[in-house]
Scaffold this motif. Structure first.
Motif, PDB file in Angstrom:
ATOM      1  N   ILE A  86      31.697  24.499  13.423  1.00 23.42           N
ATOM      2  CA  ILE A  86      31.942  23.311  14.259  1.00 23.42           C
ATOM      3  C   ILE A  86      30.723  22.391  14.190  1.00 23.42           C
ATOM      4  CG2 ILE A  86      32.273  22.503  16.645  1.00 23.42           C
ATOM      5  CD1 ILE A  86      34.035  24.960  17.115  1.00 23.42           C
ATOM      6  N   ALA A  87      29.526  22.981  14.289  1.00 24.89           N
ATOM      7  CA  ALA A  87      28.295  22.165  14.232  1.00 24.89           C
ATOM      8  C   ALA A  87      28.214  21.435  12.886  1.00 24.89           C
ATOM      9  CB  ALA A  87      27.077  23.048  14.455  1.00 24.89           C
ATOM     10  N   LYS A  88      28.587  22.168  11.805  1.00 28.53           N
ATOM     11  CA  LYS A  88      28.481  21.574  10.468  1.00 28.53           C
ATOM     12  C   LYS A  88      29.431  20.373  10.319  1.00 28.53           C
ATOM     13  CE  LYS A  88      29.496  24.173   6.805  1.00 28.53           C
ATOM     14  NZ  LYS A  88      29.392  25.484   6.237  1.00 28.53           N
ATOM     15  N   HIS A  89      30.660  20.554  10.827  1.00 30.14           N
ATOM     16  CA  HIS A  89      31.678  19.507  10.598  1.00 30.14           C
ATOM     17  C   HIS A  89      31.730  18.438  11.688  1.00 30.14           C
ATOM     18  CE1 HIS A  89      33.089  21.628   7.135  1.00 30.14           C
ATOM     19  NE2 HIS A  89      33.242  22.730   7.839  1.00 30.14           N
ATOM     20  N   HIS A  90      31.305  18.793  12.913  1.00 31.74           N
ATOM     21  CA  HIS A  90      31.480  17.838  14.022  1.00 31.74           C
ATOM     22  C   HIS A  90      30.180  17.509  14.741  1.00 31.74           C
ATOM     23  CE1 HIS A  90      35.850  18.274  13.705  1.00 31.74           C
ATOM     24  NE2 HIS A  90      35.608  19.567  13.528  1.00 31.74           N
ATOM     25  N   THR A  94      28.959  18.419  19.737  1.00 29.54           N
ATOM     26  CA  THR A  94      30.340  18.926  19.882  1.00 29.54           C
ATOM     27  C   THR A  94      30.334  20.453  19.926  1.00 29.54           C
ATOM     28  OG1 THR A  94      31.133  17.011  18.684  1.00 29.54           O
ATOM     29  CG2 THR A  94      32.639  18.861  18.850  1.00 29.54           C
ATOM     30  N   ALA A  95      29.500  21.065  19.074  1.00 30.71           N
ATOM     31  CA  ALA A  95      29.422  22.531  19.081  1.00 30.71           C
ATOM     32  C   ALA A  95      28.934  23.021  20.441  1.00 30.71           C
ATOM     33  CB  ALA A  95      28.495  23.009  17.961  1.00 30.71           C
ATOM     34  N   ARG A  96      27.981  22.300  21.025  1.00 26.49           N
ATOM     35  CA  ARG A  96      27.479  22.684  22.357  1.00 26.49           C
ATOM     36  C   ARG A  96      28.583  22.591  23.397  1.00 26.49           C
ATOM     37  NH1 ARG A  96      22.252  19.874  21.709  1.00 26.49           N
ATOM     38  NH2 ARG A  96      20.836  21.538  21.089  1.00 26.49           N
ATOM     39  N   ARG A  97      29.377  21.518  23.304  1.00 28.54           N
ATOM     40  CA  ARG A  97      30.490  21.366  24.260  1.00 28.54           C
ATOM     41  C   ARG A  97      31.481  22.514  24.110  1.00 28.54           C
ATOM     42  NH1 ARG A  97      33.089  15.884  22.974  1.00 28.54           N
ATOM     43  NH2 ARG A  97      34.705  16.504  24.428  1.00 28.54           N
ATOM     44  N   MET A  98      31.793  22.854  22.859  1.00 29.47           N
ATOM     45  CA  MET A  98      32.771  23.927  22.626  1.00 29.47           C
ATOM     46  C   MET A  98      32.219  25.274  23.122  1.00 29.47           C
ATOM     47  SD  MET A  98      35.488  22.592  21.399  1.00 29.47           S
ATOM     48  CE  MET A  98      36.482  23.715  20.416  1.00 29.47           C
TER      49      MET A  98
END
Ligand SMILES: Cc1cc2nc3c(=O)[nH]c(=O)nc-3n(C[C@H](O)[C@H](O)[C@H](O)COP(=O)(O)OP(=O)(O)OC[C@H]3O[C@@H](n4cnc5c(N)ncnc54)[C@H](O)[C@@H]3O)c2cc1C
Length: 431
Positions: A86-90, A94-98
């Motif tokens: 997720i971090a790589k693509h978004h 965003t990864a932190r939110r997820m």
């Protein structure tokens, strides 16, 4: 689908009696009508009550008849997509939110259990151990744990070596693993039934054996029609997950998920020697193969689950395959009998993430948990109500601006079989 079919699950056999089902036989009004009586629908109803709204839940068969009454009862924060991907693509934010949403989901179950006094669901924050089936998988697990620690300050993960995993599980099949303390186990059907009891106690209405057959706009209301009654609602939530093809009323979301059969078996009660050496910490355990197996104790029995039954119906060969895998992983269970076999449908999505959004200005949807929805469906059911009411809850990458049909949906069954076969092949060659 046979609407009277009930799986012979351990959960059904060990759940206390429930009140006789009430069938919808009249016209009623609701602020929000919810299609589907699983965790998504029931949590949505509870959230509606908290907001001072009157919810009506319509369930085609019985509360928890879908995946919510059949699952492995593993309560975890995980998505089917890794946070590093997720971090790589978004991006990192965003990864932190997820990551935060995953933890919110776990907390949501804990708050339900504590706040509603749900004792017979046996929820315990025992932790979850992901067991690596080869060195490549262990390297991926370690990288993911380090990402969670470094990027999100997550201290709930511990890396274990092969000996520690053997001590934890009783199986010598693994080269290592990662233990998460932010996970737990629950009796899934008792959880669903307790949520339903809380909805009724809060003034919400639940109708069972009341499949929604049609959904039509009428002035400022949507009218849901069942065989013997109707609900006129200001808002509607579709919460039908892997069971979205039972009737035409949910047709707009049907093509957004691929139902995938997931199966479970339970052993006979184990003797004290086996209980002492198999999973002594009573956690939930999953492995890293693509056709993942998972296991956990339940009372004095062992449960073992996996993606084994590929068709629309249960198949004896899929259960045999699961039993073979269990006994290969735990040779000490060679002489142990299997007493329960059951399965249910999970809802896979193209991007492996759940989907929450609005179909039109009055109708929301929340589904597609990809087989990891005990915690996430509890949270998303609640947030879907906030969305329907015009708020902006954090849905992370799960927020959709409408249903996104899967291309070539008509090919889903051969495609599922193809993907399952491909995954088995990759597992066999150790990729
Ligand atoms: C065998 C198995 C093991 C699993 N193990 C785990 C696990 O250990 N951990 C985990 O996190 N997740 C697990 N899952 C996934 C998890 O159970 C689901 O993600 C979750 O229960 C989804 O809840 P839901 O309310 O969205 O859907 P469901 O519980 O499937 O409920 C949907 C309901 O909608 C009803 N419905 C459909 N159409 C209509 C209609 N027209 N009118 C009225 N009602 C309708 C259905 O009857 C059904 O009861 C597992 C799933 C299965 C099948």
């Amino acid at each position: 689908m046979n609407a009277t079919e009930h799986p012979r699950s351990l959960w059904r056999e060990t759940a206390p009696l429930t009140p006789a089902p009430v069938v919808l036989t009249k016209a009623v009004k609701a602020d929000i009508a919810i299609i589907g009586g699983g965790y998504t629908g029931l949590n949505a109803a509870l959230r509606a009550i908290e907001r001072g709204l009157h919810p009506v839940v319509l369930e085609a068969v019985e509360i928890g008849w879908g995946a919510s009454g059949r699952n492995g009862g593993v309560v975890s924060t995980k998505f089917r997509v890794s946070l590093s991907d997720i971090a790589k693509h978004h991006g990192l934010e965003t990864a932190r939110r997820m990551h935060r949403i995953g933890h919110d989901a776990m907390d949501c179950v804990e708050r339900n259990v504590e706040g509603l006094g749900i004792t017979d669901a046996g929820f315990a924050r025992t932790g979850n151990l992901r067991c690596a089936h080869n060195d490549l998988a262990q390297a991926r697990l370690v990288a993911e744990a380090e990402t969670a620690r470094d990027m999100f300050g997550d201290t709930s993960l511990t890396i274990l070596d092969a000996d520690q995993v053997r001590e934890e599980t009783g199986s010598g099949d693994f080269v290592g693993g990662v233990l998460s303390t932010h996970a737990g186990v629950i009796h899934p059907l008792n959880y669903a039934r307790a949520l339903a009891a809380a909805v009724r106690a809060g003034g919400g209405e639940i109708f069972e054996h009341s499949a929604v057959l049609a959904r039509k706009g009428n002035g400022d209301r949507t009218v849901l029609t069942t065989a013997q009654g109707e609900v006129a609602a200001r808002h509607v939530l579709i919460a039908t997950n892997g069971y979205s093809d039972i009737t035409a009323a949910t047709a707009p979301v049907r093509g957004t998920v691929i139902p995938f059969r997931s199966a479970m078996i339970a052993t006979e009660p184990l003797g004290p020697n086996l209980r002492a050496t198999l999973m002594p910490h009573g956690r939930s355990y999953s492995e890293t193969r693509r056709m993942m197996r998972w296991f956990r104790p339940a009372g004095d029995r062992m449960l073992f689950g996996g993606r084994g039954a590929f068709g629309r119906e249960d198949s004896a060969s899929a259960f045999q395959e699961l039993e073979r895998a269990l006994k290969e992983m735990f040779p000490q269970l060679a002489g142990t009998a299997i007493t329960h076999r059951w399965s249910g449908l999970v809802a896979m999505t193209m991007d492996s993430l759940p989907q929450v959004g609005m179909l039109d200005e009055r109708t929301g949807f929340a589904l597609g948990y990809n087989g990891a929805g005990v915690a996430m469906s509890s949270l998303m059911g609640r947030r879907a109500v906030d969305l329907i009411q015009g708020d902006k809850p954090d849905l992370g990458l799960m927020e959709r601006d409408g249903p996104k049909p899967i291309p070539f949906y008509f090919l889903r069954e051969p495609a599922v079989r193809f993907v399952a076969g491909w995954y088995q092949f990759l597992d066999r060659i150790g990729r």
